[in-house]
Design a protein around this motif. Structure first.
Motif, mmCIF file in Angstrom:
data_model
loop_
_atom_site.group_PDB
_atom_site.id
_atom_site.type_symbol
_atom_site.label_atom_id
_atom_site.label_comp_id
_atom_site.label_asym_id
_atom_site.label_seq_id
_atom_site.Cartn_x
_atom_site.Cartn_y
_atom_site.Cartn_z
ATOM 1 N N ARG A 63 0.794 -1.236 0.000
ATOM 2 C CA ARG A 63 0.000 0.000 0.000
ATOM 3 C C ARG A 63 0.826 1.287 0.000
ATOM 4 O O ARG A 63 0.527 2.214 -0.730
ATOM 5 N N PHE A 79 -3.955 2.291 -8.815
ATOM 6 C CA PHE A 79 -4.637 1.149 -8.203
ATOM 7 C C PHE A 79 -3.627 0.262 -7.478
ATOM 8 O O PHE A 79 -2.552 -0.026 -8.029
ATOM 9 N N ASN A 82 -3.807 -5.638 -5.074
ATOM 10 C CA ASN A 82 -4.499 -6.424 -4.050
ATOM 11 C C ASN A 82 -4.626 -5.566 -2.788
ATOM 12 O O ASN A 82 -3.622 -5.274 -2.133
ATOM 13 N N PRO A 83 -5.848 -5.157 -2.443
ATOM 14 C CA PRO A 83 -6.036 -4.214 -1.329
ATOM 15 C C PRO A 83 -5.546 -4.726 0.027
ATOM 16 O O PRO A 83 -5.337 -3.917 0.928
ATOM 17 N N ASP A 271 -5.296 -10.932 -9.893
ATOM 18 C CA ASP A 271 -5.594 -9.621 -9.289
ATOM 19 C C ASP A 271 -5.350 -8.512 -10.305
ATOM 20 O O ASP A 271 -6.133 -7.573 -10.430
ATOM 21 N N GLU A 282 -7.907 -1.751 -5.689
ATOM 22 C CA GLU A 282 -8.464 -0.583 -4.989
ATOM 23 C C GLU A 282 -7.843 0.671 -5.571
ATOM 24 O O GLU A 282 -6.614 0.780 -5.648
ATOM 25 N N GLU A 283 -8.709 1.589 -5.975
ATOM 26 C CA GLU A 283 -8.150 2.871 -6.437
ATOM 27 C C GLU A 283 -7.765 3.691 -5.216
ATOM 28 O O GLU A 283 -8.551 3.870 -4.288
#
Ligand code: 13P
Ligand code: SF4
Length: 305
Positions: A63, A79, A82-83, A271, A282-283
């Motif tokens: 992240r 993006f 993978n969140p 993913d 996830e944006e």
């Protein structure tokens, strides 16, 4: 065509059609590196992402890397593939804890390893990566440095910068600290002719035994350029495999079978495909005030590095 090759082809076609670029940290799997536009360590990824012409970016990493990309390129859609892929070290200190530390050390320049959240970066003067820390810290005028959050990386850099007064806090990478002196002794015994190459996130007793200490790309470049034929690798074990593919005439051994970062390994080819198909990932969005404040520490990193 294998399922992996077919998925890779779908990804390559879609990313072109939808104007995406794919950035991958060196700890990603081989099949992800194969479809990436840019592969690198944390420093290279954060710096070069800005120059990529595409308007959409997929980060295959963790992240804080996606956040850093968004900080520097707010006009792009960034993006995280993978969140769930976070870096546990990045969350070891929170805003209140760092505010208290700053009160304890007034007048200190706060230097943050780039593995920190965007919110924490708002309180920091400058970021560093494992490959840029020495140069950046020595370019800071202030002698007094508060280094967060990795005390092992900080300890290693402190030894290289005796002219600085560097205060460390307790924190570090849960993956790299798994490697011990016992692992070094065992590996040296098994492979007496091999050089030991380790990442500075390792424990001080491990870095003290190494023949080379450097970032992920530093380790890879050293092994590729060296005339030696055998290497024990003390960093995330994907590097062992990448090097073995890159240098088939050399031998690479993992310092420990346990040096696997599950966060870095969370991302799969599927993913990436799902982000491109608009049904996954996830944006990254950042509050504009946080983005602007946090960005200053990254810009300082680029300026001083
Ligand atoms: P570098 O890519 O800077 O070597 O950092 C390693 C790491 O642990 C990234 O999370
Ligand atoms: Fe974070 Fe360590 Fe994993 Fe890097 S290897 S992402 S520092 S937990």
């Amino acid at each position: 065509m294998s399922a992996i090759a077919a998925t890779q082809k779908q990804i390559l076609d879609l990313k072109k059609e939808k104007d995406f670029c794919i950035l991958a940290h060196c700890y990603q799997s081989e099949e992800i590196l194969e479809i990436a536009d840019l592969v690198g360590d944390s420093y290279a990824l954060s710096k070069k992402a800005m120059d990529m012409p595409q308007k959409n970016v997929i980060m295959c990493g963790v992240r804080f890397m996606a956040e850093t990309t968004k900080m520097l390129s707010p006009e792009k859609h960034v993006f995280l593939s993978n969140p769930v892929a976070g870096c546990p070290m990045a969350e070891q200190l929170d805003y209140d804890m760092l505010s208290q530390l700053k009160e304890m050390y007034p007048g200190y320049t706060v230097v943050a390893y780039i593995n920190t959240t965007a919110e924490l970066k708002t309180l920091c003067d400058v970021c560093v990566t494992s490959s840029s820390a020495v140069k950046i810290i020595s370019n800071i005028e202030n002698k007094d440095i508060l280094f967060i959050p990795d005390c092992n990386l900080g300890d290693y850099k402190k030894k290289q910068l005796p002219e600085k007064n560097i205060k460390l806090v307790h924190g570090g990478c849960p993956t790299h600290v798994r490697m011990s002196l016992k692992d070094v002794e065992r590996a040296r015994k098994l492979h007496p002719n091999a050089l030991l190459l380790v990442h500075p996130e390792c424990l001080p007793e491990v870095t003290a035994e190494a023949d080379y200490v450097g970032s992920t790309t530093g380790i890879m470049d050293f092994a590729k350029e060296s005339a030696q034929k055998e290497f024990i690798i003390g960093t995330e074990n994907s590097i062992v495999q990448h090097l073995q593919f890159a240098c088939p005439d050399k031998e690479f051994y993992a310092l420990s079978k346990d040096c696997v970062c599950h966060n870095m390994k969370a991302t799969t080819l599927v993913d990436v495909l799902h982000v491109l198909q608009g049904r996954g990932g996830e944006e990254i969005t950042l509050d504009e005030e946080i983005r602007l404040k946090a960005k200053r520490s990254i810009e300082e990193m680029i300026r001083l590095g």
